[in-house]
Write an enzyme that holds these catalytic residues in place. Structure first.
Site, PDB file in Angstrom:
ATOM      1  N   GLN A  71     118.639 134.153  21.854  1.00 24.28           N
ATOM      2  CA  GLN A  71     118.135 134.523  23.188  1.00 24.28           C
ATOM      3  C   GLN A  71     116.678 134.988  23.128  1.00 24.28           C
ATOM      4  O   GLN A  71     116.265 135.862  23.902  1.00 24.28           O
ATOM      5  CB  GLN A  71     119.031 135.601  23.814  1.00 24.28           C
ATOM      6  CG  GLN A  71     120.323 135.071  24.389  1.00 24.28           C
ATOM      7  CD  GLN A  71     120.101 134.089  25.557  1.00 24.28           C
ATOM      8  OE1 GLN A  71     119.056 134.069  26.183  1.00 24.28           O
ATOM      9  NE2 GLN A  71     121.103 133.258  25.832  1.00 24.28           N
ATOM     10  N   SER A  72     115.901 134.395  22.228  1.00 26.04           N
ATOM     11  CA  SER A  72     114.506 134.818  22.077  1.00 26.04           C
ATOM     12  C   SER A  72     113.671 134.520  23.330  1.00 26.04           C
ATOM     13  O   SER A  72     113.610 133.369  23.781  1.00 26.04           O
ATOM     14  CB  SER A  72     113.907 134.087  20.866  1.00 26.04           C
ATOM     15  OG  SER A  72     112.501 134.177  20.883  1.00 26.04           O
ATOM     16  N   ASN A  73     113.009 135.540  23.835  1.00 22.51           N
ATOM     17  CA  ASN A  73     112.055 135.345  24.937  1.00 22.51           C
ATOM     18  C   ASN A  73     110.823 134.611  24.437  1.00 22.51           C
ATOM     19  O   ASN A  73     110.250 133.782  25.136  1.00 22.51           O
ATOM     20  CB  ASN A  73     111.605 136.702  25.499  1.00 22.51           C
ATOM     21  CG  ASN A  73     112.763 137.506  26.024  1.00 22.51           C
ATOM     22  OD1 ASN A  73     113.475 137.052  26.908  1.00 22.51           O
ATOM     23  ND2 ASN A  73     112.970 138.684  25.463  1.00 22.51           N
ATOM     24  N   CYS A  75     110.669 132.395  22.097  1.00 20.23           N
ATOM     25  CA  CYS A  75     110.929 130.957  21.956  1.00 20.23           C
ATOM     26  C   CYS A  75     110.963 130.280  23.328  1.00 20.23           C
ATOM     27  O   CYS A  75     110.447 129.173  23.491  1.00 20.23           O
ATOM     28  CB  CYS A  75     112.227 130.725  21.176  1.00 20.23           C
ATOM     29  SG  CYS A  75     112.013 131.124  19.419  1.00 20.23           S
TER      30      CYS A  75
END
Ligand SMILES: Cc1ncc(COP(=O)(O)O)c(C=O)c1O
Length: 319
Positions: A71-73, A75
């Protein structure tokens, strides 16, 4: 001239938070809305990507490769920048891919990023390198966007954010925000020295120890200073970091984050995210309750974005 492509929605606004201030009984609270920087729901990575994408273009790259959590912002915003500027994009994401992609992962796919999944974080660096080398072997010219965008190039975004803030002429005794890979922190600390901010800058750790943050942020700030040609040497003691609020582990929601997300929503109509700004705000609220700040001080909470994670399958209906 340092290459930069201007696409962020700047300057971000600064708003007072009177109801939250009253509820907590002072000090005076403000928020700088870097959740509104533009580029796929905004967030702190937009400022970094203005410099990172420009560097990728300058190097003749045709692909952006980066890595982070499922859930990387970072990325999500990297994938959006790749789409906007016509790069291919590969994201090396650590964790279990859910059956149904939600939130940031869903958006990564919408932006056309190719996902390489790593189940174990210990394998992440190796898989990232293999992915990069494979792309080169296939004739691509990939540009590696570092974890969190936190290279000297990315940190420049927050050095100039400090210049923007000073020009807005809003007094703050403290700037408080969430810190993790350290690029935002390093940029702000450097910008403070270069552009003359007189208040204090306090990073609330999301997942790293105070020692790690002090040494890495000071090193990155020193190196980034070299990029500006002023070669300031920062020491760990120049960096203020508080790691009291990350003991539960990265992305693990506790009652403290839940309360902070609900407080900001109900008192100010503001959305925080469960992983970063929710934890940073929980730290801020606790410090206020403990009397860490003087009552008539002005505190600026620098909102760094991340709200899409509110809709991730593991956080839905848990806040
Ligand atoms: C919403 C949000 N806030 C804060 C941070 C931390 O920023 P940095 O990695 O520059 O320390 C991140 C990093 O991904 C983030 O996504």
């Amino acid at each position: 001239m340092i290459p930069r492509i201007l696409f962020a929605h700047l300057p971000t606004s600064i708003e007072s938070m009177p109801r939250l201030t009253d509820f907590l009984g002072g000090p005076q609270l403000f928020v700088k809305r870097d959740d509104q920087t533009g580029l796929a729901f905004g967030g702190n990575k937009t400022r970094k990507l203005e410099f990172l994408v420009a560097e990728a273009c300058e190097q003749g790259a045709d692909m952006l490769i980066s890595a982070g959590a499922i859930q990387s912002n970072h990325c999500r915003q990297t994938a959006a920048a790749a789409a906007k500027f016509g790069f291919d994009c590969i994201l090396v994401l650590t964790g279990e891919i859910p059956k149904q992609a939600t939130a940031n992962l869903y958006l990564d796919e919408l932006f056309g990023a190719r996902i390489v999944n790593v189940s174990n974080r210990a394998d992440r660096d190796r898989v990232l390198k293999e992915t990069f080398d494979k792309a080169v072997g296939e004739g691509k010219k990939p540009y590696l966007v570092p974890y969190g965008g936190s290279s000297t190039t990315g940190a420049l975004g927050y050095a100039f954010a400090m210049e923007e803030f000073i020009k807005q002429d809003v007094h703050a005794d403290w700037i408080v925000f969430g810190t993790s890979s350290g690029g935002t922190h390093a940029g702000l600390v450097l910008g403070q020295r270069v552009f003359g901010f007189k208040g204090k800058i306090l990073g609330i750790s999301i997942d790293e120890s105070e020692d790690w943050l002090k040494s890495n942020v000071s090193r990155l700030a020193s190196e980034t200073s070299g990029r500006l040609g002023n070669h300031i040497e920062f020491k760990p003691a120049d960096v203020l970091a508080n790691a009291d609020y990350c003991k539960a582990g990265y992305g693990v929601l506790t009652d403290a984050e839940r309360e902070a997300v609900r407080l900001f929503a109900k008192m100010e109509g503001l959305l925080l995210d469960p992983v970063y700004t929710g934890r940073a705000a929980a730290g801020l609220v606790d410090l206020i309750r403990k009397g860490f700040f003087i009552k008539d001080e002005k505190i600026l909470f620098w909102h760094t974005g991340g709200q899409p994670a509110l809709f991730a399958e593991n956080y839905l209906n848990t806040i």
